[in-house]
Scaffold this motif. Structure first.
Motif, PDB file in Angstrom:
ATOM      1  N   ALA A  13       0.831  -1.206   0.000  1.00 21.01           N
ATOM      2  CA  ALA A  13       0.000   0.000   0.000  1.00 21.01           C
ATOM      3  C   ALA A  13       0.864   1.253   0.000  1.00 21.01           C
ATOM      4  CB  ALA A  13      -0.934  -0.006   1.206  1.00 21.01           C
ATOM      5  N   ARG A  14       1.931   1.260   0.780  1.00 19.92           N
ATOM      6  CA  ARG A  14       2.825   2.418   0.807  1.00 19.92           C
ATOM      7  C   ARG A  14       3.522   2.607  -0.542  1.00 19.92           C
ATOM      8  NH1 ARG A  14       6.997   1.593   4.842  1.00 19.92           N
ATOM      9  NH2 ARG A  14       7.483   3.790   4.455  1.00 19.92           N
ATOM     10  N   GLU A  15       3.911   1.497  -1.175  1.00 16.45           N
ATOM     11  CA  GLU A  15       4.526   1.591  -2.498  1.00 16.45           C
ATOM     12  C   GLU A  15       3.524   2.105  -3.524  1.00 16.45           C
ATOM     13  OE1 GLU A  15       7.883  -1.886  -2.522  1.00 16.45           O
ATOM     14  OE2 GLU A  15       5.781  -2.525  -2.484  1.00 16.45           O
ATOM     15  N   THR A  16       2.285   1.652  -3.416  1.00 16.29           N
ATOM     16  CA  THR A  16       1.250   2.127  -4.337  1.00 16.29           C
ATOM     17  C   THR A  16       0.976   3.603  -4.120  1.00 16.29           C
ATOM     18  OG1 THR A  16       0.270  -0.086  -4.388  1.00 16.29           O
ATOM     19  CG2 THR A  16      -1.108   1.739  -5.130  1.00 16.29           C
ATOM     20  N   SER A 111      -6.151  -3.930 -10.637  1.00  9.27           N
ATOM     21  CA  SER A 111      -4.752  -4.279 -10.856  1.00  9.27           C
ATOM     22  C   SER A 111      -3.836  -3.084 -10.639  1.00  9.27           C
ATOM     23  CB  SER A 111      -4.556  -4.865 -12.257  1.00  9.27           C
ATOM     24  OG  SER A 111      -5.174  -6.136 -12.338  1.00  9.27           O
ATOM     25  N   ILE A 112      -2.591  -3.399 -10.244  1.00  8.48           N
ATOM     26  CA  ILE A 112      -1.587  -2.391  -9.902  1.00  8.48           C
ATOM     27  C   ILE A 112      -0.313  -2.713 -10.670  1.00  8.48           C
ATOM     28  CG2 ILE A 112      -0.151  -1.446  -8.046  1.00  8.48           C
ATOM     29  CD1 ILE A 112      -2.445  -2.244  -6.109  1.00  8.48           C
ATOM     30  N   LEU A 113       0.182  -1.750 -11.468  1.00 10.50           N
ATOM     31  CA  LEU A 113       1.431  -1.890 -12.212  1.00 10.50           C
ATOM     32  C   LEU A 113       2.378  -0.795 -11.755  1.00 10.50           C
ATOM     33  CD1 LEU A 113      -0.830  -3.271 -14.007  1.00 10.50           C
ATOM     34  CD2 LEU A 113       0.641  -2.753 -15.968  1.00 10.50           C
ATOM     35  N   LEU A 114       3.471  -1.166 -11.118  1.00  8.66           N
ATOM     36  CA  LEU A 114       4.420  -0.194 -10.605  1.00  8.66           C
ATOM     37  C   LEU A 114       5.464   0.164 -11.669  1.00  8.66           C
ATOM     38  CD1 LEU A 114       4.773  -1.317  -6.877  1.00  8.66           C
ATOM     39  CD2 LEU A 114       3.196   0.336  -7.902  1.00  8.66           C
ATOM     40  N   ALA A 115       6.434   0.954 -11.294  1.00  8.60           N
ATOM     41  CA  ALA A 115       7.333   1.597 -12.256  1.00  8.60           C
ATOM     42  C   ALA A 115       8.089   0.593 -13.115  1.00  8.60           C
ATOM     43  CB  ALA A 115       8.327   2.484 -11.509  1.00  8.60           C
ATOM     44  N   GLY A 116       8.182   0.905 -14.413  1.00  8.47           N
ATOM     45  CA  GLY A 116       9.025   0.159 -15.322  1.00  8.47           C
ATOM     46  C   GLY A 116       8.467  -1.153 -15.818  1.00  8.47           C
ATOM     47  N   CYS A 117       7.227  -1.471 -15.500  1.00  4.63           N
ATOM     48  CA  CYS A 117       6.641  -2.715 -16.016  1.00  4.63           C
ATOM     49  C   CYS A 117       6.429  -2.608 -17.528  1.00  4.63           C
ATOM     50  CB  CYS A 117       5.306  -2.999 -15.334  1.00  4.63           C
ATOM     51  SG  CYS A 117       5.466  -3.443 -13.599  1.00  4.63           S
ATOM     52  N   LEU A 131       1.809  -6.185 -10.282  1.00  8.13           N
ATOM     53  CA  LEU A 131       3.105  -6.284 -10.944  1.00  8.13           C
ATOM     54  C   LEU A 131       4.050  -5.303 -10.269  1.00  8.13           C
ATOM     55  CD1 LEU A 131       2.063  -6.355 -14.727  1.00  8.13           C
ATOM     56  CD2 LEU A 131       2.176  -8.261 -13.100  1.00  8.13           C
ATOM     57  N   MET A 132       5.055  -5.822  -9.592  1.00  7.86           N
ATOM     58  CA  MET A 132       6.048  -4.990  -8.946  1.00  7.86           C
ATOM     59  C   MET A 132       7.018  -4.437  -9.994  1.00  7.86           C
ATOM     60  SD  MET A 132       5.019  -4.955  -5.856  1.00  7.86           S
ATOM     61  CE  MET A 132       6.407  -4.290  -4.913  1.00  7.86           C
ATOM     62  N   PRO A 133       7.890  -3.485  -9.621  1.00  6.99           N
ATOM     63  CA  PRO A 133       8.717  -2.795 -10.626  1.00  6.99           C
ATOM     64  C   PRO A 133       9.512  -3.747 -11.523  1.00  6.99           C
ATOM     65  CG  PRO A 133       8.845  -1.640  -8.543  1.00  6.99           C
ATOM     66  CD  PRO A 133       8.088  -2.903  -8.274  1.00  6.99           C
TER      67      PRO A 133
END
Length: 224
Positions: A13-16, A111-117, A131-133
């Motif tokens: 959640a903090r990363e999002t 859905s959640i797509l973090l940096a650089g996906c 999807l994590m970085p």
């Protein structure tokens, strides 16, 4: 501008939250967290209030993102909310501005797509996929609901990943491989063959770990 509640006050959640903030003002804004830990209620997490337990979502108007790290936990929250009348229309998606979503790709609610996906083309993501970085998904990959890919996971073309399956950091899967539901793939694993439901695989080349602790492997490379 979309007003969002993040469900669970977790590391994910903090990363999002950080990812949404990096997208810039005037787009989406996180107005609160929801978490069942009563000791967090009324506190601030990275400057955002924890407004109450998860069931509060049924009585509020904001859009939602489920940020529990394990896919099984996201699935349980999803089912719980559905029983309260919170349907798919209440969920938003978050795609970091640096993510690449190629032609023909589909991303379902939550859905959640973090940096650089990177989704090269014709990739299908189910509901509440994380999807994590630096995750890379190539042509015609299909990820079912509540799948988790830790940072740097890479899938060849036409890979099918079953519901609630988790891929650890830097794991890779050869083209045309099928991973069942509730599978755990360890960090750095190289999967060359189909994996049945519920199994844990690790190593290079990956093999089944019959006596492995799924919880331990999940901690080693998937979001909390």
């Amino acid at each position: 501008m979309t007003r969002i509640l993040l469900m669970t006050a977790s590391g994910l959640a903090r990363e999002t939250l950080a990812s949404i903030r990096s997208a810039g003002h005037g787009r989406d804004v996180v107005v609160g967290f929801l978490d069942d830990d009563p000791s967090l209620h009324g506190t601030l997490l990275d400057g955002v209030p924890v407004l109450g337990g998860l069931d509060v979502a049924a009585d509020r108007p904001e859009r939602l993102l489920i940020c529990a790290g394990p896919g099984s936990a996201r699935a349980a929250i999803d089912s719980r909310l559905l029983a309260l009348g919170v349907g798919a229309e209440r969920f938003t998606t978050h795609v970091h501005p640096t993510a690449v979503v190629g032609a023909g790709s589909q991303i379902r609610a939550g859905s959640i797509l973090l940096a650089g996906c990177v989704l090269t083309c014709d990739v299908t993501l189910g509901r509440h996929v994380v999807l994590m970085p630096q995750t890379v998904l190539t042509h015609d990959d299909v990820l079912e609901d509540h799948v988790t890919c830790a940072a740097g996971a890479t899938l060849g073309g036409r890979v099918h990943v079953g519901a609630r399956t988790s891929l650890g950091m830097q794991a890779s899967v050869r083209q045309d491989v099928r991973l069942g539901s509730d599978v755990v793939v360890g960090a750095g694993a190289v999967v060359l063959h189909d994996v049945p439901d519920g199994q844990t695989w690790a190593g290079n080349p990956a093999a089944r770990l019959a006596g492995a602790s799924t919880a331990a492997l999940t901690r080693e490379g998937t979001p909390a």
